[in-house]
Scaffold this motif. Structure first.
Motif, PDB file in Angstrom:
ATOM      1  N   GLY A 147      36.236  45.961  15.321  1.00 13.59           N
ATOM      2  CA  GLY A 147      35.577  44.660  15.293  1.00 13.59           C
ATOM      3  C   GLY A 147      34.374  44.645  14.367  1.00 13.59           C
ATOM      4  O   GLY A 147      34.166  43.677  13.613  1.00 13.59           O
ATOM      5  N   LEU A 148      33.573  45.713  14.402  1.00 18.55           N
ATOM      6  CA  LEU A 148      32.416  45.794  13.505  1.00 18.55           C
ATOM      7  C   LEU A 148      32.852  45.874  12.048  1.00 18.55           C
ATOM      8  O   LEU A 148      32.207  45.287  11.164  1.00 18.55           O
ATOM      9  N   ALA A 149      33.931  46.610  11.778  1.00 16.32           N
ATOM     10  CA  ALA A 149      34.426  46.706  10.403  1.00 16.32           C
ATOM     11  C   ALA A 149      34.868  45.343   9.889  1.00 16.32           C
ATOM     12  O   ALA A 149      34.555  44.960   8.749  1.00 16.32           O
ATOM     13  N   THR A 195      31.770  43.254   9.228  1.00 13.57           N
ATOM     14  CA  THR A 195      31.048  43.700   8.033  1.00 13.57           C
ATOM     15  C   THR A 195      31.745  43.254   6.761  1.00 13.57           C
ATOM     16  O   THR A 195      31.099  42.789   5.812  1.00 13.57           O
ATOM     17  N   VAL A 196      33.079  43.370   6.739  1.00 12.50           N
ATOM     18  CA  VAL A 196      33.842  42.958   5.558  1.00 12.50           C
ATOM     19  C   VAL A 196      33.667  41.466   5.284  1.00 12.50           C
ATOM     20  O   VAL A 196      33.640  41.032   4.121  1.00 12.50           O
ATOM     21  N   ILE A 197      33.518  40.676   6.332  1.00 17.51           N
ATOM     22  CA  ILE A 197      33.320  39.236   6.157  1.00 17.51           C
ATOM     23  C   ILE A 197      31.856  38.913   5.863  1.00 17.51           C
ATOM     24  O   ILE A 197      31.538  38.124   4.960  1.00 17.51           O
ATOM     25  N   ALA A 198      30.935  39.523   6.621  1.00 16.52           N
ATOM     26  CA  ALA A 198      29.530  39.101   6.606  1.00 16.52           C
ATOM     27  C   ALA A 198      28.772  39.542   5.360  1.00 16.52           C
ATOM     28  O   ALA A 198      27.956  38.777   4.829  1.00 16.52           O
ATOM     29  N   LEU A 257      23.692  45.511  11.181  1.00 16.10           N
ATOM     30  CA  LEU A 257      24.724  46.263  11.883  1.00 16.10           C
ATOM     31  C   LEU A 257      24.252  46.697  13.261  1.00 16.10           C
ATOM     32  O   LEU A 257      25.003  46.626  14.249  1.00 16.10           O
ATOM     33  N   ARG A 258      23.003  47.145  13.331  1.00 18.97           N
ATOM     34  CA  ARG A 258      22.482  47.596  14.627  1.00 18.97           C
ATOM     35  C   ARG A 258      22.387  46.434  15.611  1.00 18.97           C
ATOM     36  O   ARG A 258      22.757  46.552  16.781  1.00 18.97           O
TER      37      ARG A 258
END
Length: 268
Positions: free
Chosen positions: A82-84, A87-90, A195-196
């Motif tokens: 989900g984080l990946a 990140t790819v979108i944001a 990210l954090r």
């Protein structure tokens, strides 16, 4: 200049001075927990099941049964995916918004509207689109994490010293070189902060998301323990969720930051 050497006694006292405040806070919390569940609660209350002397053996039992390790690994895997996705979108979206005043003005009302919607509000739509399984969980985790990452990326772009961009342009840097050599290194710390923050929000959303149609993960195990009226196991899993989330946040805070802007520009 000669540096004074610290004696082992000084080192031990320094370590003790750092450790005793958090240690005392943890001890006080456990004491209040014990008082609330073992002394102040009624004799036949379910709260008695959640006392420390019943929860800690439940943690050991879940571990020996292989539940904690396998389900914690599954939850962490869903968090990473989900984080990946987030990140790819944001990060590209944040760079685009931050670098273009026109795009920022256009996107501001949409971003403001969408980020104020609780990620769990998307649950019926996620299940309708992706069905039952891991995909809705990935979607909800990404929906929770995308906004902190995007907004911090935009903030990082705004914080770049325009002088560094002018120096890079004076060396006839192309847009790709400008992005790769100046902008991305400059926003790395902001992306790490995003990210954090996104990780913390995503971890909170992950547990209820795992209560919706999946048969694994820490959220599912909470439901499973509740259905068995094993509230000591419920609290045991809650403790594991808190400890694991704190560990993940600690690792995220240790991600490497960027180097100096002066070195970056000089390298162009």
């Amino acid at each position: 200049m000669v540096r004074s050497r610290r004696s082992p006694g000084d080192t031990a006292r320094s370590a003790l001075a750092k450790l005793w405040p958090p240690g005392a806070a943890v001890a006080l919390t456990v004491l209040l927990w014990w008082l609330a569940t073992s002394v102040l609660s009624p004799e036949h209350s379910l709260l008695r099941q959640t006392a420390p002397q019943r929860v800690l053996p439940a943690v050991a039992d879940l571990y020996h049964r292989g539940v904690l390790v396998s389900d914690a690994a599954i939850s962490l895997w869903r968090l990473v995916i989900g984080l990946a996705v987030a990140t790819v979108i944001a990060v590209p979206a944040g760079l685009l918004i931050g670098l273009s005043t026109r795009v920022e003005r256009a996107a501001a009302p949409v971003v403001q509207f969408l980020r104020m919607i609780s990620p769990l509000s998307w649950t019926p739509i996620a299940i309708a689109v992706f069905g039952i399984g891991n995909q809705p969980v990935y979607f909800l985790v990404a929906a929770a994490a995308v906004w902190p990452i995007l907004l911090n990326t935009v903030s990082g772009v705004h914080a770049i010293d325009r002088g560094f961009l002018d120096v890079a342009r004076s060396f006839h840097a192309t847009r790709i070189e400008l992005l790769r050599v100046v902008i991305i290194p400059a926003v790395r710390d902001h992306v790490r902060t995003g990210l954090r923050l996104g990780l913390g929000t995503a971890w909170i959303v992950l547990v209820p998301a795992e209560m919706l149609g999946v048969r694994s993960g820490l959220g599912y195990q909470i439901l499973n323990a509740r259905d068995q009226l094993a509230y000591n196991q419920v609290v045991a899993i809650i403790l594991v969720i808190g400890a694991l989330g704190s560990a993940v946040d600690f690792l995220a805070s240790r991600l490497p930051g960027r180097g100096s802007n002066h070195r970056v520009v000089a390298g162009s």
